[in-house]
Write a protein that holds these residues in place. Structure first.
Motif, PDB file in Angstrom:
ATOM      1  N   VAL A   3       0.840  -1.204   0.000  1.00 19.40           N
ATOM      2  CA  VAL A   3       0.000   0.000   0.000  1.00 19.40           C
ATOM      3  C   VAL A   3       0.871   1.248   0.000  1.00 19.40           C
ATOM      4  O   VAL A   3       0.622   2.194  -0.749  1.00 19.40           O
ATOM      5  N   LEU A   4       1.899   1.265   0.828  1.00 18.73           N
ATOM      6  CA  LEU A   4       2.785   2.421   0.921  1.00 18.73           C
ATOM      7  C   LEU A   4       3.451   2.708  -0.414  1.00 18.73           C
ATOM      8  O   LEU A   4       3.352   3.822  -0.947  1.00 18.73           O
ATOM      9  N   LEU A   5       4.116   1.720  -0.974  1.00 16.21           N
ATOM     10  CA  LEU A   5       4.835   1.940  -2.231  1.00 16.21           C
ATOM     11  C   LEU A   5       3.887   2.134  -3.412  1.00 16.21           C
ATOM     12  O   LEU A   5       4.176   2.914  -4.322  1.00 16.21           O
ATOM     13  N   LEU A  11      -0.425   6.200  -7.281  1.00 11.87           N
ATOM     14  CA  LEU A  11      -1.406   7.231  -6.950  1.00 11.87           C
ATOM     15  C   LEU A  11      -0.776   8.613  -6.803  1.00 11.87           C
ATOM     16  O   LEU A  11      -1.493   9.600  -6.667  1.00 11.87           O
ATOM     17  N   LYS A  12       0.558   8.664  -6.790  1.00 10.01           N
ATOM     18  CA  LYS A  12       1.312   9.921  -6.686  1.00 10.01           C
ATOM     19  C   LYS A  12       0.914  10.715  -5.430  1.00 10.01           C
ATOM     20  O   LYS A  12       0.775  11.928  -5.456  1.00 10.01           O
ATOM     21  N   ILE A  15       4.560  11.368   0.421  1.00 12.36           N
ATOM     22  CA  ILE A  15       5.094  10.252   1.186  1.00 12.36           C
ATOM     23  C   ILE A  15       4.483  10.161   2.580  1.00 12.36           C
ATOM     24  O   ILE A  15       4.135   9.072   3.032  1.00 12.36           O
ATOM     25  N   HIS A  16       4.330  11.273   3.274  1.00 10.16           N
ATOM     26  CA  HIS A  16       3.791  11.188   4.629  1.00 10.16           C
ATOM     27  C   HIS A  16       2.322  10.782   4.626  1.00 10.16           C
ATOM     28  O   HIS A  16       1.863  10.099   5.536  1.00 10.16           O
ATOM     29  N   TYR A  17       1.566  11.166   3.608  1.00 13.89           N
ATOM     30  CA  TYR A  17       0.173  10.713   3.506  1.00 13.89           C
ATOM     31  C   TYR A  17       0.110   9.234   3.128  1.00 13.89           C
ATOM     32  O   TYR A  17      -0.761   8.505   3.595  1.00 13.89           O
TER      33      TYR A  17
END
Length: 67
Positions: A3-5, A11-12, A15-17
């Motif tokens: 999900v993070l990567l 989804l562009k 990073i913190h979101y």
């Protein structure tokens, strides 16, 4: 991690979101899929955050004396 990567790459999302989105998905999976008790899930979330922040804090606030 998927999900993070995926949020960063496809989804562009900033990073913190994306990290918060990954945390939320991991929390939902722990609570609903694995039926982890909420107190244990939130404790694991806090522990993981502290465990991840410790090396960053150590680099920033590194003592000047040799160990």
């Amino acid at each position: 991690m998927v999900v993070l990567l995926g949020a960063i790459a496809w989804l562009k999302i900033r990073i913190h979101y994306a990290a918060l989105l990954g945390l939320g998905v991991a929390l939902v999976v722990a609570l609903l899929v694995y039926r982890m008790p909420p107190s244990a899930a939130f404790s694991a979330m806090i522990y993981g955050g502290a465990y991840g922040m410790f090396p960053i804090g150590w680099i920033i606030l590194k003592p000047d004396f040799p160990l």
